[in-house]
Write a protein that holds these residues in place. Structure first.
Motif, short mmCIF file in Angstrom:
data_model
loop_
_atom_site.label_atom_id
_atom_site.label_comp_id
_atom_site.label_asym_id
_atom_site.label_seq_id
_atom_site.Cartn_x
_atom_site.Cartn_y
_atom_site.Cartn_z
N GLN A 91 -7.60 2.78 -59.84
CA GLN A 91 -7.47 1.44 -59.27
C GLN A 91 -7.52 0.36 -60.36
O GLN A 91 -6.85 -0.66 -60.24
CB GLN A 91 -8.58 1.18 -58.25
CG GLN A 91 -8.48 2.01 -57.01
CD GLN A 91 -7.43 1.50 -56.05
OE1 GLN A 91 -7.43 0.34 -55.68
NE2 GLN A 91 -6.54 2.37 -55.64
N ARG A 124 -9.42 -5.69 -50.10
CA ARG A 124 -9.36 -5.15 -51.46
C ARG A 124 -7.94 -5.23 -52.03
O ARG A 124 -7.74 -5.51 -53.21
CB ARG A 124 -9.86 -3.70 -51.44
CG ARG A 124 -10.13 -3.11 -52.77
CD ARG A 124 -10.79 -1.74 -52.69
NE ARG A 124 -10.07 -0.81 -51.86
CZ ARG A 124 -10.56 -0.26 -50.75
NH1 ARG A 124 -11.78 -0.54 -50.35
NH2 ARG A 124 -9.83 0.59 -50.05
N THR A 134 -7.17 -8.20 -53.98
CA THR A 134 -7.85 -8.38 -55.28
C THR A 134 -7.08 -7.66 -56.39
O THR A 134 -7.46 -7.75 -57.55
CB THR A 134 -9.29 -7.83 -55.23
OG1 THR A 134 -9.26 -6.41 -55.10
CG2 THR A 134 -10.09 -8.46 -54.10
N VAL A 135 -6.03 -6.95 -56.02
CA VAL A 135 -5.21 -6.22 -56.98
C VAL A 135 -4.12 -7.16 -57.50
O VAL A 135 -3.43 -7.81 -56.73
CB VAL A 135 -4.56 -4.98 -56.32
CG1 VAL A 135 -3.60 -4.29 -57.28
CG2 VAL A 135 -5.65 -4.01 -55.86
N GLY A 144 -6.11 -3.23 -60.42
CA GLY A 144 -7.27 -3.77 -59.74
C GLY A 144 -8.14 -4.57 -60.68
O GLY A 144 -8.06 -4.45 -61.91
N THR A 203 -12.04 -5.49 -57.09
CA THR A 203 -11.46 -4.30 -56.45
C THR A 203 -12.46 -3.15 -56.53
O THR A 203 -12.74 -2.47 -55.53
CB THR A 203 -10.14 -3.88 -57.14
OG1 THR A 203 -9.28 -5.01 -57.27
CG2 THR A 203 -9.45 -2.78 -56.38
N TRP A 260 -14.60 -1.23 -53.51
CA TRP A 260 -14.57 0.23 -53.30
C TRP A 260 -16.00 0.75 -53.12
O TRP A 260 -16.27 1.57 -52.25
CB TRP A 260 -13.90 0.95 -54.46
CG TRP A 260 -12.44 1.19 -54.24
CD1 TRP A 260 -11.41 0.54 -54.84
CD2 TRP A 260 -11.85 2.13 -53.35
NE1 TRP A 260 -10.22 1.03 -54.38
CE2 TRP A 260 -10.47 2.01 -53.46
CE3 TRP A 260 -12.36 3.08 -52.46
CZ2 TRP A 260 -9.57 2.79 -52.72
CZ3 TRP A 260 -11.48 3.85 -51.73
CH2 TRP A 260 -10.11 3.71 -51.86
N GLN A 306 -4.86 0.41 -47.88
CA GLN A 306 -4.70 -0.48 -49.03
C GLN A 306 -3.27 -0.43 -49.54
O GLN A 306 -2.67 -1.46 -49.86
CB GLN A 306 -5.68 -0.09 -50.14
CG GLN A 306 -5.54 -0.98 -51.37
CD GLN A 306 -6.51 -0.60 -52.47
OE1 GLN A 306 -7.64 -0.23 -52.21
NE2 GLN A 306 -6.08 -0.69 -53.71
#
Length: 152
Positions: A23, A78, A81-82, A95, A99, A103, A137
């Protein structure tokens, strides 16, 4: 804690570390996630095997479903946030620290269900959980690219 639970926790830790590394590393965004599907299948097989020997109460089923729904919600958050960027005609993804934090929060909330359900259900269903939230995601990330949301 029995050996099977310890083994499930060890596998979960390895998968979580592997997911976090993937990620947080810049790499091309793919439309489909084979690993997500593999985790869903393996996790479903493990969960169903557990349920053959441990009857699932209505409460247990509801709590597992709540955990999955919370996980899907956190996966959607999430995904935003990438960082997405274009390079050579390809969409790249990476990520951020947020991120990774999301998780950890996500998996933490899933393991909290163990406090309210049949012993071991949270750890047995964790690969299923990872697969479902990874696919969720992925869907949001793919939708973001279709919406033209790329960093410049």
């Amino acid at each position: 804690m029995d050996n099977a639970s310890l083994a499930n926790l060890a596998v979960s830790a390895v998968v979580l570390v592997w997911l976090l590394v993937r990620q947080l590393t810049e790499r091309p965004l793919k439309e489909k996630s084979r690993i997500g599907l593999i985790l869903v299948v393996v996790g479903a097989v493990e969960t169903l095997s557990y349920l053959r020997h441990h009857p699932l109460s209505g409460h247990d089923a509801a709590m597992l479903l709540v955990s999955l729904l919370i996980g899907v919600g956190l996966a959607a958050v999430r995904a935003f946030t990438v960082r997405l960027s274009g390079r050579g005609g390809q969409v790249m993804r990476q990520g951020t620290w947020l991120t990774g934090l999301l998780w950890i929060v996500s998996i933490g909330q899933h393991f909290l269900i163990d406090a309210t359900v049949s012993a071991g259900l949270g750890s047995v269903s964790v690969l299923l959980y990872f697969g479902v939230v990874l696919l969720a995601q992925q869907q949001v990330l793919t939708a973001r690219t279709r919406g033209g949301v790329l960093a410049h």
